[in-house]
Design a protein around this motif. Structure first.
Motif, PDB file in Angstrom:
ATOM      1  N   MET A   1      19.398 -35.110   9.474  1.00 15.69           N
ATOM      2  CA  MET A   1      17.789 -35.013   9.756  1.00 15.69           C
ATOM      3  C   MET A   1      17.185 -36.183  10.381  1.00 15.69           C
ATOM      4  O   MET A   1      17.531 -37.357   9.895  1.00 15.69           O
ATOM      5  N   THR A   2      16.630 -35.774  11.387  1.00 15.42           N
ATOM      6  CA  THR A   2      15.653 -36.932  11.748  1.00 15.42           C
ATOM      7  C   THR A   2      14.545 -37.391  10.802  1.00 15.42           C
ATOM      8  O   THR A   2      13.800 -36.531  10.358  1.00 15.42           O
ATOM      9  N   ARG A   3      14.430 -38.698  10.808  1.00 13.41           N
ATOM     10  CA  ARG A   3      13.386 -39.310   9.615  1.00 13.41           C
ATOM     11  C   ARG A   3      12.085 -39.682  10.518  1.00 13.41           C
ATOM     12  O   ARG A   3      12.163 -41.112  10.802  1.00 13.41           O
ATOM     13  N   HIS A   4      11.323 -38.763  10.958  1.00 14.23           N
ATOM     14  CA  HIS A   4      10.059 -39.472  11.533  1.00 14.23           C
ATOM     15  C   HIS A   4       9.250 -40.244  10.798  1.00 14.23           C
ATOM     16  O   HIS A   4       8.806 -41.192  11.174  1.00 14.23           O
ATOM     17  N   ALA A   5       9.100 -40.218   9.395  1.00 12.70           N
ATOM     18  CA  ALA A   5       8.395 -40.991   8.639  1.00 12.70           C
ATOM     19  C   ALA A   5       8.995 -42.259   8.595  1.00 12.70           C
ATOM     20  O   ALA A   5       8.358 -43.586   8.555  1.00 12.70           O
ATOM     21  N   GLN A   6      10.414 -42.445   8.427  1.00  9.76           N
ATOM     22  CA  GLN A   6      10.933 -43.689   8.462  1.00  9.76           C
ATOM     23  C   GLN A   6      10.761 -44.495   9.838  1.00  9.76           C
ATOM     24  O   GLN A   6      10.406 -45.773   9.788  1.00  9.76           O
ATOM     25  N   PRO A  93      15.486 -39.483   1.266  1.00  8.00           N
ATOM     26  CA  PRO A  93      15.052 -39.345   2.704  1.00  8.00           C
ATOM     27  C   PRO A  93      14.330 -37.941   2.706  1.00  8.00           C
ATOM     28  O   PRO A  93      13.311 -38.052   3.572  1.00  8.00           O
ATOM     29  N   LYS A  94      14.668 -36.809   2.170  1.00  7.91           N
ATOM     30  CA  LYS A  94      13.875 -35.644   2.253  1.00  7.91           C
ATOM     31  C   LYS A  94      12.583 -35.506   1.627  1.00  7.91           C
ATOM     32  O   LYS A  94      11.595 -35.368   2.241  1.00  7.91           O
ATOM     33  N   VAL A  95      12.288 -36.517   0.488  1.00  3.98           N
ATOM     34  CA  VAL A  95      11.021 -36.434  -0.224  1.00  3.98           C
ATOM     35  C   VAL A  95      10.249 -37.556   0.727  1.00  3.98           C
ATOM     36  O   VAL A  95       9.029 -37.106   1.004  1.00  3.98           O
ATOM     37  N   LEU A 123       4.269 -38.904  22.297  1.00  6.23           N
ATOM     38  CA  LEU A 123       5.273 -38.416  21.137  1.00  6.23           C
ATOM     39  C   LEU A 123       6.164 -37.629  21.303  1.00  6.23           C
ATOM     40  O   LEU A 123       5.982 -36.650  22.183  1.00  6.23           O
ATOM     41  N   PRO A 124       7.376 -37.494  20.773  1.00  3.92           N
ATOM     42  CA  PRO A 124       8.486 -36.534  20.959  1.00  3.92           C
ATOM     43  C   PRO A 124       7.967 -35.051  20.659  1.00  3.92           C
ATOM     44  O   PRO A 124       7.194 -35.057  19.370  1.00  3.92           O
ATOM     45  N   ALA A 125       8.430 -34.154  21.146  1.00  4.88           N
ATOM     46  CA  ALA A 125       7.887 -32.821  20.741  1.00  4.88           C
ATOM     47  C   ALA A 125       8.249 -32.573  19.080  1.00  4.88           C
ATOM     48  O   ALA A 125       7.649 -31.878  18.653  1.00  4.88           O
ATOM     49  N   ALA A 126       9.354 -32.788  18.702  1.00  2.40           N
ATOM     50  CA  ALA A 126       9.864 -32.691  17.532  1.00  2.40           C
ATOM     51  C   ALA A 126       8.835 -33.326  16.515  1.00  2.40           C
ATOM     52  O   ALA A 126       8.474 -32.877  15.559  1.00  2.40           O
ATOM     53  N   LEU A 127       8.341 -34.531  16.621  1.00  2.00           N
ATOM     54  CA  LEU A 127       7.569 -35.250  15.846  1.00  2.00           C
ATOM     55  C   LEU A 127       6.061 -34.436  15.874  1.00  2.00           C
ATOM     56  O   LEU A 127       5.473 -34.194  14.815  1.00  2.00           O
ATOM     57  N   GLN A 128       5.387 -33.994  17.070  1.00  2.00           N
ATOM     58  CA  GLN A 128       4.471 -33.123  17.094  1.00  2.00           C
ATOM     59  C   GLN A 128       4.531 -31.836  16.348  1.00  2.00           C
ATOM     60  O   GLN A 128       3.710 -31.711  15.560  1.00  2.00           O
ATOM     61  N   GLY A 129       5.632 -31.258  16.390  1.00  2.00           N
ATOM     62  CA  GLY A 129       5.990 -30.162  15.429  1.00  2.00           C
ATOM     63  C   GLY A 129       5.712 -30.477  13.978  1.00  2.00           C
ATOM     64  O   GLY A 129       5.338 -29.611  13.099  1.00  2.00           O
ATOM     65  N   LYS A 130       6.272 -31.525  13.582  1.00  2.00           N
ATOM     66  CA  LYS A 130       6.317 -31.916  12.290  1.00  2.00           C
ATOM     67  C   LYS A 130       4.983 -32.167  11.986  1.00  2.00           C
ATOM     68  O   LYS A 130       4.667 -31.924  10.663  1.00  2.00           O
ATOM     69  N   LEU A 131       4.162 -33.072  12.512  1.00  2.00           N
ATOM     70  CA  LEU A 131       2.779 -33.226  12.420  1.00  2.00           C
ATOM     71  C   LEU A 131       2.052 -32.118  12.330  1.00  2.00           C
ATOM     72  O   LEU A 131       1.172 -31.898  11.243  1.00  2.00           O
ATOM     73  N   TRP A 132       2.296 -31.136  13.212  1.00  2.00           N
ATOM     74  CA  TRP A 132       1.617 -29.704  12.943  1.00  2.00           C
ATOM     75  C   TRP A 132       1.675 -28.930  11.801  1.00  2.00           C
ATOM     76  O   TRP A 132       0.987 -28.548  11.075  1.00  2.00           O
TER      77      TRP A 132
END
Length: 213
Positions: A1-6, A93-95, A123-132
């Motif tokens: 799992m990519t940890r964008h929050a971290q 990590p998931k929380v 920003l990476p597309a994956a991070l933009q998707g998570k923010l959306w």
């Protein structure tokens, strides 16, 4: 799992270290030291953090946050970098990803965009998707005080009706998910979004108090 929050947490801490304790942020009068203290209390001092919800405890929260902010600044930033204590569910990590992505993304930008010469990050597309995805979950709360309807159009993500109109018509907000998040969380002056709608409706939205408060 990519940890964008971290990742956002660590980049924020690097900025806090680089800038020092007395630089401005976009958080209503807080310097960098105050923001760091807020984050430590949020994750590690629930006995104090409850003051954000219980008015008669707010004074104690403010006093302790001020005391912490004027202590050992490098140590304070290091506590933010280490993350939540093991007893806090946010240490998982998931929380952490679910509860802290927007928190740390917004506060990272609070520090960056309060400095002169800032520009939006690529920003990476994956991070933009998570923010959306996170924005869609929280948008009804964030826009609840707007008298206008809200439709969000996230670049590369699609369209989302965040709020039905009340006293005014509907305003369309268009931008990257990152910029829409910043606008929804009250960082209107630095969020690069485009508006579509009646001029009076746009003006009403601009006057509305957005975010959690």
């Amino acid at each position: 799992m990519t940890r964008h929050a971290q990742s956002e947490r660590l980049q924020l801490c690097d900025e806090l270290d680089r800038l020092g304790p007395d630089e401005p942020t976009m958080c209503g009068g807080w310097a960098t030291r105050d923001l760091a203290a807020h984050l430590v209390i949020r994750e590690g001092r629930p006995d104090l953090a409850v003051g954000t919800l219980v008015p008669f405890l707010a004074g104690r929260l403010e006093r302790e946050q001020r005391r912490m902010a004027h202590g050992d600044y490098p140590a304070l930033v290091e506590r933010v970098r280490k993350g939540a204590p093991v007893w806090n569910p946010m240490a998982h990590p998931k929380v952490d990803e679910l509860t802290n992505l927007i928190e740390y993304f917004v506060h990272h930008e609070d520090v960056r965009r309060a400095q002169s010469g800032w520009e939006p990050r690529e920003l990476p597309a994956a991070l933009q998707g998570k923010l959306w995805s996170a924005l869609k979950r929280s948008s009804r709360l964030m826009f609840r005080k707007s008298a206008t309807g809200i439709v969000l159009i996230g670049e590369g993500q699609g369209r989302y009706a965040a709020k039905l109109p009340d006293e005014h018509g509907t305003v369309v907000l268009r931008g990257t998910p990152a910029e829409l998040v910043l606008y929804a969380y009250g960082r209107k002056s630095v969020a690069r979004v485009e508006f579509e709608g009646d001029a009076d409706d746009i003006a009403a939205l601009q006057k509305a108090e957005l975010g959690i408060s």
